[in-house]
Design a protein around this motif. Structure first.
Motif, PDB file in Angstrom:
ATOM      1  N   ALA A 418       0.840  -1.210   0.000  1.00 10.97           N
ATOM      2  CA  ALA A 418       0.000   0.000   0.000  1.00 10.97           C
ATOM      3  C   ALA A 418       0.868   1.250   0.000  1.00 10.97           C
ATOM      4  O   ALA A 418       0.580   2.218  -0.715  1.00 10.97           O
ATOM      5  CB  ALA A 418      -0.923  -0.018   1.220  1.00 10.97           C
ATOM      6  N   ALA A 422       0.868   4.054  -3.022  1.00 12.11           N
ATOM      7  CA  ALA A 422       0.584   5.470  -2.747  1.00 12.11           C
ATOM      8  C   ALA A 422       1.713   6.346  -3.272  1.00 12.11           C
ATOM      9  O   ALA A 422       1.470   7.403  -3.872  1.00 12.11           O
ATOM     10  CB  ALA A 422       0.395   5.669  -1.241  1.00 12.11           C
ATOM     11  N   GLN A 439     -10.898   3.657  -9.914  1.00 13.18           N
ATOM     12  CA  GLN A 439     -10.694   3.069  -8.596  1.00 13.18           C
ATOM     13  C   GLN A 439      -9.247   3.259  -8.153  1.00 13.18           C
ATOM     14  O   GLN A 439      -8.321   3.212  -8.955  1.00 13.18           O
ATOM     15  CB  GLN A 439     -11.026   1.575  -8.622  1.00 13.18           C
ATOM     16  CG  GLN A 439     -12.484   1.285  -8.978  1.00 13.18           C
ATOM     17  CD  GLN A 439     -12.759  -0.207  -9.021  1.00 13.18           C
ATOM     18  OE1 GLN A 439     -11.848  -1.001  -8.844  1.00 13.18           O
ATOM     19  NE2 GLN A 439     -14.031  -0.562  -9.245  1.00 13.18           N
ATOM     20  N   SER A 440      -9.055   3.464  -6.868  1.00 12.73           N
ATOM     21  CA  SER A 440      -7.735   3.650  -6.288  1.00 12.73           C
ATOM     22  C   SER A 440      -7.291   2.332  -5.648  1.00 12.73           C
ATOM     23  O   SER A 440      -8.004   1.767  -4.809  1.00 12.73           O
ATOM     24  CB  SER A 440      -7.741   4.768  -5.248  1.00 12.73           C
ATOM     25  OG  SER A 440      -6.481   4.869  -4.629  1.00 12.73           O
ATOM     26  N   ASP A 443      -6.724   2.784  -1.902  1.00 11.83           N
ATOM     27  CA  ASP A 443      -7.951   2.779  -1.085  1.00 11.83           C
ATOM     28  C   ASP A 443      -8.472   1.361  -0.945  1.00 11.83           C
ATOM     29  O   ASP A 443      -8.983   0.986   0.125  1.00 11.83           O
ATOM     30  CB  ASP A 443      -8.998   3.666  -1.744  1.00 11.83           C
ATOM     31  CG  ASP A 443      -8.547   5.133  -1.777  1.00 11.83           C
ATOM     32  OD1 ASP A 443      -7.630   5.478  -0.965  1.00 11.83           O
ATOM     33  OD2 ASP A 443      -9.061   5.907  -2.594  1.00 11.83           O
ATOM     34  N   THR A 444      -8.351   0.560  -1.996  1.00 13.69           N
ATOM     35  CA  THR A 444      -8.845  -0.820  -1.918  1.00 13.69           C
ATOM     36  C   THR A 444      -8.037  -1.617  -0.896  1.00 13.69           C
ATOM     37  O   THR A 444      -8.589  -2.389  -0.103  1.00 13.69           O
ATOM     38  CB  THR A 444      -8.740  -1.481  -3.293  1.00 13.69           C
ATOM     39  OG1 THR A 444      -9.474  -0.699  -4.239  1.00 13.69           O
ATOM     40  CG2 THR A 444      -9.286  -2.901  -3.268  1.00 13.69           C
ATOM     41  N   ALA A 446      -6.371  -0.342   1.625  1.00 16.87           N
ATOM     42  CA  ALA A 446      -6.675   0.196   2.969  1.00 16.87           C
ATOM     43  C   ALA A 446      -8.001  -0.332   3.466  1.00 16.87           C
ATOM     44  O   ALA A 446      -8.152  -0.657   4.664  1.00 16.87           O
ATOM     45  CB  ALA A 446      -6.672   1.717   2.905  1.00 16.87           C
ATOM     46  N   ALA A 447      -8.996  -0.417   2.573  1.00 16.83           N
ATOM     47  CA  ALA A 447     -10.296  -0.954   2.996  1.00 16.83           C
ATOM     48  C   ALA A 447     -10.163  -2.416   3.384  1.00 16.83           C
ATOM     49  O   ALA A 447     -10.795  -2.899   4.328  1.00 16.83           O
ATOM     50  CB  ALA A 447     -11.305  -0.790   1.856  1.00 16.83           C
TER      51      ALA A 447
END
Length: 457
Positions: A418, A422, A439-440, A443-444, A446-447
């Motif tokens: 991650a 980033a 889509q990032s 973020d995926t 992190a989720a």
């Protein structure tokens, strides 16, 4: 007519006086004595020897029927050929030319360079005479051409003229072997004498008998000429003695012997040191004690006999199972394999280690090879450890992630991924490049990490 009768021929011409014992033997004379010149005999009384003159290509080494010979045997055969009258041009001069060739021949192979001018000078004849008698030897089958000479220049540019030399080979014709009763193996130039016939054996026995009788006759004549007195006693003769060096010409060229190498003993000095030897030193000499080799272990302690015996017991199981080590003794292998036996390895482990070297050859000294191989391995390990220390490599830090549990390892990998994504997205944004999707990925991830699936258990 037998072969033995054919070998006894009379010379057409008297031979020179410098004939050796082998020639006298062939002529049937007394060995060691010069035979007198024999008178000419009529051709009707001579035995008939069948011999065809060698002409044409049969004078070449490829087509010759004669066999190769060394100089001494060749000269005896030439004397017999001349004495048998097989060529009308053969005579004493032929033997003179043959002796000159034999003196310059190779001792084993009978190869000689023609050297026409030198042969004429040494024999005291003309070049034409040498040519004529060399031709006679070729026609008798006693010489063959190995190299035909020519006037072609073989010298390099700038060097004096050098023509191709004629080289002859000494050979013995079949007529001589038939007369002597020789059995041959092979044919032509490579033929060899492998035995004798019955007639040849009888001829050899007759010649030996003649030589023995002649020797006994000579001994009896010598005994008859001896003065009366004790048989075999030496007779001392009185001769004038003259030791003057000026009158003796042979002593003028002599010089005294050189000192050479010899031991020069030091001068004896009685005034210093001990003059006499005591009785104790003279009778009770203590022999030097034999020095025994002491072995030590890797830690510096002295190696005991029990340790050596245990190591030999392990090597007794290793050596029969490793073929290339069987040239060495058990003691040599025990010393060479001490790094393994001292480390506590058993014989299956040591055998597997030696087989892992995959040797396809057998060392002449297996123990020395094992020591050299182990020294190379130790040097390589030391160099690797020094390189790791220089680079700051830490084994505990490097093996830390591998020792972690599975959830911790997965979370650490995803956190690093991650962070990397980033950083990559921020760099792409600075360059004005947009992602292909809305889509990032960061973020995926992190989720996923915030959900219960990626949470710590």
């Amino acid at each position: 007519m037998s072969a033995g009768a054919a070998s006894v021929a009379v010379l057409n011409h008297p031979l020179p006086e410098d004939i050796d014992d082998s020639v006298d033997e062939l002529r049937g004379g007394v060995p060691g004595q010069r035979n007198a010149a024999q008178p000419k005999a009529s051709r009707q009384g001579l035995p008939e020897v069948r011999h065809a003159r060698v002409v044409g290509r049969e004078q070449d080494v490829v087509w010759t029927r004669s066999r190769r010979a060394e100089p001494r045997a060749w000269l005896r055969a030439v004397v017999w050929l001349v004495a048998a009258g097989l060529h009308e041009g053969a005579g004493p001069t032929t033997l003179v030319v043959a002796r000159d060739l034999a003196a310059r021949m190779d001792y084993r192979r009978g190869i000689v360079v023609y050297d026409l001018a030198g042969a004429a000078r040494r024999t005291g004849t003309s070049p034409a005479t040498v040519k004529r008698h060399v031709k006679v030897l070729r026609e008798l089958g006693a010489l063959v051409w190995l190299v035909h000479g020519s006037k072609r220049n073989l010298a390099s540019p700038g060097e004096p003229y050098m023509a191709t030399a004629t080289i002859y080979g000494a050979v013995i014709p079949p007529v001589f072997d038939e007369a002597m009763g020789h059995r041959l193996t092979g044919s032509g130039y490579e033929g060899r004498v492998c035995g004798v016939t019955e007639a040849g054996r009888e001829r050899a026995v007759a010649q030996a008998t003649v030589r023995s009788e002649a020797r006994h006759r000579g001994r009896r004549r010598a005994e008859q000429k001896r003065p009366s007195g004790r048989r075999g006693a030496r007779v001392r003769t009185v001769r004038p003695v003259d030791n003057l060096a000026v009158d003796n010409r042979s002593s003028q060229a002599c010089e005294p012997h050189s000192p050479g190498r010899y031991h020069r003993s030091s001068d004896v000095r009685v005034e210093s040191g001990c003059k006499d030897t005591s009785r104790e030193r003279a009778t009770c000499r203590t022999a030097p004690r034999p020095s025994f080799k002491v072995s030590f272990n890797a830690d510096g302690s002295r190696r005991t006999a029990g340790q050596t015996q245990r190591g030999i017991g392990v090597i007794q199981q290793v050596r029969p199972r490793v073929t290339w080590t069987q040239r060495a003794s058990l003691r040599e292998l025990e010393v060479a394999l001490r790094p393994f036996t001292d480390a506590g390895r058993d014989w299956p482990t040591i055998t597997a280690e030696l087989h892992s070297w995959h040797l396809t050859w057998r060392p002449a000294r297996p123990a020395a090879y094992i020591r050299a191989r182990l020294a190379q391995q130790a040097t390589a390990e030391h160099q690797t450890a020094a390189a790791e220390v220089a680079e700051g490599w830490d084994d505990q830090a490097a093996s830390g992630p591998l020792a972690a549990s599975s959830p911790d390892l997965l979370r650490s990998v995803l956190d690093g991924l991650a962070e990397g994504l980033a950083t990559y997205s921020a760099r792409q944004a600075e360059l004005g490049l947009d992602d292909l999707t809305d889509q990032s990925a960061a973020d995926t991830i992190a989720a996923f990490l915030g959900s219960g699936t990626g949470a710590l258990a």
